[in-house]
Scaffold this motif. Structure first.
Motif, PDB file in Angstrom:
ATOM      1  N   ALA A 116       2.721  -7.433   6.744  1.00  0.00           N
ATOM      2  CA  ALA A 116       2.329  -6.180   6.885  1.00  0.00           C
ATOM      3  C   ALA A 116       3.402  -5.449   7.502  1.00  0.00           C
ATOM      4  CB  ALA A 116       1.147  -6.263   7.933  1.00  0.00           C
ATOM      5  N   GLY A 132       5.808  -4.811   4.361  1.00  0.00           N
ATOM      6  CA  GLY A 132       5.127  -3.980   3.561  1.00  0.00           C
ATOM      7  C   GLY A 132       5.218  -2.461   4.136  1.00  0.00           C
ATOM      8  N   ASP A 180      -1.787   2.145  -0.115  1.00  0.00           N
ATOM      9  CA  ASP A 180      -1.472   1.089   1.010  1.00  0.00           C
ATOM     10  C   ASP A 180      -2.764   0.332   1.330  1.00  0.00           C
ATOM     11  OD1 ASP A 180      -0.794  -0.220   3.328  1.00  0.00           O
ATOM     12  OD2 ASP A 180      -0.448   1.494   4.553  1.00  0.00           O
ATOM     13  N   ARG A 232      -2.457  -3.058   2.769  1.00  0.00           N
ATOM     14  CA  ARG A 232      -2.015  -3.866   3.790  1.00  0.00           C
ATOM     15  C   ARG A 232      -3.288  -4.259   4.731  1.00  0.00           C
ATOM     16  NH1 ARG A 232       2.205  -1.115   7.119  1.00  0.00           N
ATOM     17  NH2 ARG A 232       1.226   0.669   6.726  1.00  0.00           N
ATOM     18  N   MET A 233      -3.188  -5.649   4.640  1.00  0.00           N
ATOM     19  CA  MET A 233      -4.288  -6.027   5.680  1.00  0.00           C
ATOM     20  C   MET A 233      -5.796  -5.953   5.282  1.00  0.00           C
ATOM     21  SD  MET A 233      -2.068  -7.594   7.752  1.00  0.00           S
ATOM     22  CE  MET A 233      -3.198  -8.128   9.227  1.00  0.00           C
TER      23      MET A 233
END
Length: 96
Positions: free
Chosen positions: A6, A9, A25, A27-28
């Motif tokens: 993350a 990223g 986005d 991420r996660m």
């Protein structure tokens, strides 16, 4: 869901935003059960951009290749079918 991935990223997103790319986005947002991906996987319909990103990442020591994460059971936040010209998936850091 890997904190190191993350953070990396976020750094990659910042660079792409600075040069004018529109970023989605995610991420996660993907919690898989049973699947694992190592390194940076790059896919997408813009092959020239995809290949340039892979070459650049590899030149600075970020092991990258063409590919997508393996399918696995789990949860996903958002539209899993939403893609861009290029998709960058950052998996677990490969062992040295």
């Amino acid at each position: 869901m890997d904190a190191d991935a993350a953070i990396l990223g976020g750094q990659i997103i910042d660079i792409f935003k600075q040069i004018g790319f529109n970023i989605i986005d995610r991420r996660m947002t993907d919690g898989s059960i049973g699947g694992i991906a190592l390194g940076i996987l790059v896919s997408g319909s813009n092959q020239a951009l995809r290949d340039a990103i892979i070459m650049t990442f590899n030149q600075v020591g970020l092991k990258s290749t063409v590919g997508s994460p393996p399918p696995a059971a789990g949860i996903f936040v958002g539209d899993p079918n939403e893609t861009g010209d290029v998709n960058i998936f950052i998996g677990v850091k490969p062992p040295v």
